[in-house]
Design a protein around this motif. Structure first.
Motif, PDB file in Angstrom:
ATOM      1  N   UNK A 152      98.879 -67.313  40.292  1.00 52.59           N
ATOM      2  CA  UNK A 152     100.045 -67.926  40.929  1.00 52.59           C
ATOM      3  C   UNK A 152     101.335 -67.494  40.248  1.00 52.59           C
ATOM      4  N   UNK A 153     101.323 -67.514  38.909  1.00 48.10           N
ATOM      5  CA  UNK A 153     102.516 -67.090  38.167  1.00 48.10           C
ATOM      6  C   UNK A 153     102.814 -65.618  38.418  1.00 48.10           C
ATOM      7  N   UNK A 154     101.769 -64.801  38.463  1.00 50.47           N
ATOM      8  CA  UNK A 154     101.956 -63.375  38.722  1.00 50.47           C
ATOM      9  C   UNK A 154     102.539 -63.145  40.110  1.00 50.47           C
ATOM     10  N   UNK A 155     102.025 -63.874  41.094  1.00 51.87           N
ATOM     11  CA  UNK A 155     102.533 -63.739  42.461  1.00 51.87           C
ATOM     12  C   UNK A 155     104.001 -64.132  42.541  1.00 51.87           C
ATOM     13  N   UNK A 156     104.362 -65.223  41.894  1.00 53.10           N
ATOM     14  CA  UNK A 156     105.751 -65.695  41.921  1.00 53.10           C
ATOM     15  C   UNK A 156     106.694 -64.719  41.237  1.00 53.10           C
ATOM     16  N   UNK A 209      92.696 -64.958  49.102  1.00 56.48           N
ATOM     17  CA  UNK A 209      92.532 -64.745  50.529  1.00 56.48           C
ATOM     18  C   UNK A 209      92.657 -66.004  51.363  1.00 56.48           C
ATOM     19  N   UNK A 210      92.251 -67.140  50.794  1.00 53.04           N
ATOM     20  CA  UNK A 210      92.320 -68.399  51.527  1.00 53.04           C
ATOM     21  C   UNK A 210      93.679 -69.093  51.399  1.00 53.04           C
ATOM     22  N   UNK A 211      94.590 -68.482  50.666  1.00 47.59           N
ATOM     23  CA  UNK A 211      95.928 -69.067  50.525  1.00 47.59           C
ATOM     24  C   UNK A 211      95.958 -70.319  49.685  1.00 47.59           C
ATOM     25  N   UNK A 212      95.081 -70.378  48.658  1.00 47.70           N
ATOM     26  CA  UNK A 212      94.983 -71.578  47.818  1.00 47.70           C
ATOM     27  C   UNK A 212      96.007 -71.609  46.690  1.00 47.70           C
ATOM     28  N   UNK A 213      96.744 -70.532  46.494  1.00 47.52           N
ATOM     29  CA  UNK A 213      97.823 -70.575  45.514  1.00 47.52           C
ATOM     30  C   UNK A 213      98.987 -71.386  46.083  1.00 47.52           C
ATOM     31  N   UNK A 214      99.850 -71.838  45.225  1.00 49.29           N
ATOM     32  CA  UNK A 214     100.967 -72.698  45.618  1.00 49.29           C
ATOM     33  C   UNK A 214     101.765 -72.080  46.764  1.00 49.29           C
ATOM     34  N   UNK A 215     102.004 -72.896  47.793  1.00 52.81           N
ATOM     35  CA  UNK A 215     102.767 -72.471  48.972  1.00 52.81           C
ATOM     36  C   UNK A 215     102.130 -71.293  49.701  1.00 52.81           C
ATOM     37  N   UNK A 216     100.823 -71.082  49.466  1.00 51.66           N
ATOM     38  CA  UNK A 216     100.112 -70.012  50.150  1.00 51.66           C
ATOM     39  C   UNK A 216     100.503 -68.616  49.705  1.00 51.66           C
ATOM     40  N   UNK A 217     101.202 -68.517  48.581  1.00 58.70           N
ATOM     41  CA  UNK A 217     101.654 -67.215  48.089  1.00 58.70           C
ATOM     42  C   UNK A 217     100.446 -66.349  47.752  1.00 58.70           C
ATOM     43  N   UNK A 218     100.570 -65.041  47.892  1.00 58.05           N
ATOM     44  CA  UNK A 218      99.470 -64.114  47.624  1.00 58.05           C
ATOM     45  C   UNK A 218      99.804 -63.243  46.409  1.00 58.05           C
ATOM     46  N   UNK A 219      98.833 -63.110  45.525  1.00 56.98           N
ATOM     47  CA  UNK A 219      98.997 -62.240  44.367  1.00 56.98           C
ATOM     48  C   UNK A 219      98.689 -60.798  44.747  1.00 56.98           C
TER      49      UNK A 219
END
Length: 393
Positions: A152-156, A209-219
């Motif tokens: 999640x942090x990496x995606x953000x 793939x299921x969008x389980x990271x915060x706000x559906x963000x993708x890494x």
């Protein structure tokens, strides 16, 4: 534990019940250096690692991932450490402080202390993240939560992340109650069964793939695969993945006995048989004939029922399990002389993922009846899981 050595230096890292004649055929992704070393050249790299992050040279010889990267002049700017720390010596749940690695001088940043997710400030000098930690395939084993938060942090931050896959010693089955969304926590962040039957790389693909990271963000995620592995493979871990999983028997029993953490029962903490026995002063000695007294030791500074004799069962000779076995907790509740003290309800629900399991045990349902109640949700999960499997079942 040895964090960066060429070979295990401490006896307590070994897994003594491994069969020395057994051939370990699966090869973890960390060994596939040609697949990921080139991706790191010229980059500022953050590594998420602990004592399990090793590259095997021979059966009894290995180097730590961090050492191997540094030897190839890869620029590691910091190391993030999960629960139990970079050296894998902290107690379960114990806060781990930031520091410096005494061998390499690298900054060690804890993800089980002030922060459980890398902060934006900690990632300002990072171009890519490598995650390499051995999982054991149980929802409340927190390494998958750490991975999710790092993703999640990496995606953000717009930073790519590489997950080096490792075989799952409990990857041969799916079982247990499914986490309810209202009970998610660091001990279970996603609505999956207690045992999910996926490698940590497959799990990462599912979370993304299921969008389980915060706000559906993708890494920006890349998984390096194991070789010679399928979900039927019996994989013996070369070092213990955490202080209280000392051998293959404990790893196999952990999905079943880990639920005892939310009860009055001691699951072997404070002994040499962690997650290979259970006991309590409130179980009848004539039926629970294995007597032992938990004492502070490596991995358990304050064991449950410390310095008090427990009546228990030794389970270290149990056959290899391919399901969550509830027989012991169900029977122990029936035999417990102080039932009002048996459940630490909040903690048990956090581990089980649902209040229903406690209710079923208290109502007197059998282990078979309880397991039958899980099956519909397990079948739903398996359909999601199937989309992300990298290996044959």
């Amino acid at each position: 534990m040895c964090s960066c050595g060429s070979k295990s230096q401490e006896a307590d890292e070994s897994l003594p019940d491994q069969n020395p004649k057994a051939q370990i055929t699966p090869v973890p992704a960390a060994n596939q250096t040609e697949e990921y070393f080139p991706l790191l050249q010229g980059k500022r790299v953050a590594v998420v690692a602990n004592q399990t992050s090793i590259i095997s040279a021979t059966k009894n010889s290995y180097t730590h991932l961090v050492d191997s990267l540094l030897a190839r002049d890869i620029n590691i700017v910091k190391v993030f450490a999960p629960e139990h720390g970079f050296r894998g010596r902290a107690d379960a749940g114990e806060a781990v402080k930031d520091g410096l690695d005494t061998k390499t001088g690298l900054a060690l940043l804890s993800l089980h202390g002030k922060h459980r997710k890398p902060t934006p400030e900690q990632l300002t000098d990072v171009d890519i993240i490598v995650f390499d930690i051995q999982d054991v395939g149980v929802r409340f084993y927190t390494y998958i939560s750490t991975m999710s938060l790092v993703m999640e942090a990496a995606a953000e931050a717009g930073i790519p992340i590489i997950v080096l896959d490792r075989p799952n010693p409990n990857g041969h089955y799916v079982d247990g109650p499914t986490m309810l969304k209202e009970h998610t926590s660091f001990l279970g962040m996603h609505t999956v069964p207690l045992v999910y039957g996926m490698t940590i790389g497959e799990y990462a693909l599912m979370v993304n793939g299921e969008g389980w990271l915060k706000n559906g963000i993708k890494a920006d995620l890349r998984v390096i695969k194991n070789t010679a592995y399928n979900h039927r493979s019996k994989y013996m871990l070369p070092v213990r993945p955490s202080p209280n999983l000392p051998n293959a028997t404990a790893v196999n029993l952990y999905p079943s006995l880990g639920l005892l953490e939310g009860t009055n029962l001691n699951a072997g903490r404070g002994t040499d048989y962690q997650f290979q026995l259970l006991g309590s002063p409130y179980l009848p000695a004539e039926k629970y004939t294995y007597q032992y007294t938990p004492k502070p030791n490596f991995g358990s500074k304050y064991p449950k029922h410390q310095d008090t004799e427990c009546n228990g069962l030794f389970l270290g000779q149990q056959p290899y399990l391919s399901q969550v076995d509830l027989q012991w907790i169900v029977q122990a509740y029936r035999d417990h002389t102080q039932k009002d003290k048996f459940f630490n309800t909040a903690n048990f629900t956090t581990h089980a993922g649902t209040p229903l399991l406690q209710q079923q045990i208290e109502q007197g349902l059998s282990a078979e009846e309880i397991r039958a109640s899980w099956q519909a949700e397990i079948e739903v999960f398996k359909k999601t899981r199937a989309k992300y499997l990298l290996y044959d079942e």
